[in-house]
Design an enzyme around this catalytic site. Structure first.
Site, PDB file in Angstrom:
ATOM      1  N   CYS B  86       0.860  -1.183  -0.074  1.00 46.80           N
ATOM      2  CA  CYS B  86      -0.098   0.135   0.010  1.00 46.80           C
ATOM      3  C   CYS B  86       0.797   1.242  -0.003  1.00 46.80           C
ATOM      4  CB  CYS B  86      -0.949   0.061   1.351  1.00 46.80           C
ATOM      5  SG  CYS B  86      -1.910  -1.435   1.237  1.00 46.80           S
ATOM      6  N   HIS B 326      -8.861   3.172  -2.509  1.00 47.19           N
ATOM      7  CA  HIS B 326      -7.874   2.408  -2.301  1.00 47.19           C
ATOM      8  C   HIS B 326      -7.140   1.852  -3.233  1.00 47.19           C
ATOM      9  CE1 HIS B 326      -4.117   1.394  -0.064  1.00 47.19           C
ATOM     10  NE2 HIS B 326      -4.632   0.312   0.773  1.00 47.19           N
TER      11      HIS B 326
END
Lengths: 382, 382
Positions: B86, B326
């Site tokens: 991430c 995301h």
């Protein structure tokens, strides 16, 4: 930018290791490099991990380097996972070099690791194909486009030069002789030019024994600021560039010129080189593109014996990609490991006498008509 | 090291785009960033491409950045493919920053792109799971371990603080209100705390509306030497570190301290922040770890309204990971895009008045007990 030195190197043997994980391979090469540098895991201040194909082959993506480093206790530092097809670990090395050269860290680790062998061979081929644009037409048959691309380039070269298939076979033979002296090489049994020419045709004129094999392995280097390691091999030039020349060959030759300029050296200064012979003829083209001989004179230069161990400028003393092996993400750093051993006089039976300057050329992938990445490093003895 | 400025930013909307390729998404964000910077494709001197999961999801590995850049005509420069779960595009940004700061290039592009949606949902989950060590026990059920990991951390935090599940729901509500003002956000319809608390339980106490969604998107920034762009937002600190604290929270707080020191600033100087709320409670922990409030006071700080638009220090004005979306490899740079807009006064209805200093915190992956990578950037208006 500060001068950077290579304080430690390590690698695994290259080969087929279905029972060894990426982690195990990388742990071995990193452990060897740290030991060689005389440092511990806690001394590493930044790490660059190179792997090109584990997402497809093993299913590990996203944090490949950390899965290796955390179990070794290398934690709490910047870690970057870097990928650039066959130039993956050269790219990791370049970024580690920049990290130390810029003063962002004093000690950086760069390593490459790859497992290409998998019980399902289809996975290996799918991963290799992903070093090109998978949406492009060249992949419509689902196979790897690379050997056909190389073959097309080689056929063009044969038309405009005096190089023959036998020359390409002789490169395979020479490099196998070198590999026979290298305990880390994947293939070490001697071969003859006849065997090379008679091995199965992959893409005319490339026979199987002219093509780099599938392989597993890992290689690692520890970089430090040069003033802290007066006896260590220096990085005189570190350059990476994606294609963009009119041809891949022009990409290599223009990058080589830039690297020589950065190092303040010329082709005549290079005593030993590792070049990207993904297929054997590429070595002959590299002689020309790196300035070791004049354009069009590659075959003549090969036939002179200059690039054989004992010649004036041995090329691929490790055995090169075809015989030392080509676990994609490990190859770039493995070239550097070999050259550091050469510059230190630690290359054993394959030592190049008096080696003081060494060059590594590593190229990878293909998008459109561009090499996806070309990397050139020039090293010199302290 | 030279000061570095952000001359241009661009991004796509985040969402579900089954009919758009990674290439198309990245081309849009890069095109927007170049246009915003007032430069052409030929001006870019180095590029860092961030993508975390295409190897598994689309089958494209090895040369992901080049497959985007070559068709755009961005060729003949160093291109690096970077991956850190991430924190992927924050890592790409950091390396681009180092490239310009060190003088290796004057203009560098950093971008992130991700397609998490796939017709075969199993691929998405397998790719997300690969942000941890796929050989570890936590993955024995074949699922993604992350929401359970977050939940365990949150349960521990609830025992030692006064934070309640309602607080976490209120974070989701606040950030959805912000996202409603952000045309780039994936989810923009208002929600209530009751709806959040009553949505399906993913991992106690995390309900679905507290968890970041699957998504597709891309974001890009153009970095230049600051002296060439007197009116551009400055990068005051750029730091990336893999875990290694006793806990992930200590990793974040120690890196934040280092970043503040690099910037010569303190938490009190920060006007607006984008933080890594992969699950909503993480935002509350971030208030504490980034020094916006005292340890243990996160819930009280939230309830004060300080972090809501109109409060003293709005957090996640974009909507954050849960509502803005995301798409893993795009998230880090998307945070930067939002903050640049805020510092320029270009954030429209969600503008934070008088924003002069901004902080982005991005964290990714997990290996052992370590966050695989944490990235903190501090930006300031010129």
């Amino acid at each position: 930018m500060r001068e950077v030195a290579i304080a430690g190197v390590g690698m695994t043997s290259f080969g087929k290791f279905l029972d060894r994980s990426l982690k195990e391979l990388a742990a071995e090469s990193i452990g060897n490099a740290l030991k060689d540098a005389g440092i511990g895991t806690g001394d590493v201040q930044a790490a660059f991990s190179g792997n090109s194909m584990a997402g497809i082959i093993t299913g590990q993506e996203s944090v490949r380097g950390q899965t290796v480093l955390v179990p070794l206790g290398i934690r709490g530092i910047p870690v970057f996972n870097v990928e650039n097809a066959c130039a993956t670990s050269s790219s990791a090395l370049h970024l580690a070099w920049m990290t130390v050269a810029s003063g962002s860290a004093d000690i950086a680790l760069a390593f490459g690791m790859e497992k290409l062998y998998h019980q399902e061979r289809e996975r290996s081929f799918r991963a290799l194909a992903a070093a090109a644009d998978i949406e492009s037409d060249t992949l419509s048959d689902g196979g790897s486009p690379f050997m056909e691309m190389y073959a097309e380039q080689v056929r063009g070269y044969m038309k405009e030069s005096e190089a023959t298939a036998r020359d390409f076979a002789e490169i395979s033979v020479k490099n196998r002789e070198h590999a026979a002296l290298n305990p880390y090489a994947q293939f070490r049994d001697p071969i003859t030019a006849e065997q090379v020419l008679e091995s199965p045709m992959i893409a005319d004129p490339l026979t199987r024994l002219m093509c780099s094999p599938i392989g597993d392995g890992s290689a690692a280097v520890v970089l430090v600021r040069a003033d802290a390691a007066p006896d260590a091999v220096r990085i005189a030039a570190s350059m990476v560039r994606s294609g963009g020349g009119v041809s891949e060959r022009e990409s290599v030759s223009s990058l080589a010129r830039a690297a020589y300029e950065m190092a303040g050296l010329s082709p005549a200064d290079v005593h030993v080189a590792e070049v990207h012979d993904a297929a054997s003829p590429a070595e002959l083209l590299a002689y020309e593109d790196l300035g070791f001989c004049a354009p069009g004179q590659g075959a003549e230069y090969l036939r002179s014996g200059a690039t054989r161990l004992g010649g004036e400028r041995p090329v691929n003393p490790s055995g090169g990609l075809v015989s030392r092996g080509h676990p994609v993400g490990a190859t770039g750093v493995a070239q550097i490991v070999e050259l550091v051993w050469q510059l230190r006089g630690e290359a054993g039976e394959r030592q190049v006498d008096g080696a003081g300057v060494a060059l590594a050329e590593n190229a990878g992938g293909n998008v459109g008509h561009d090499a996806a990445a070309v990397a050139i490093h020039i090293l010199r003895a302290p």
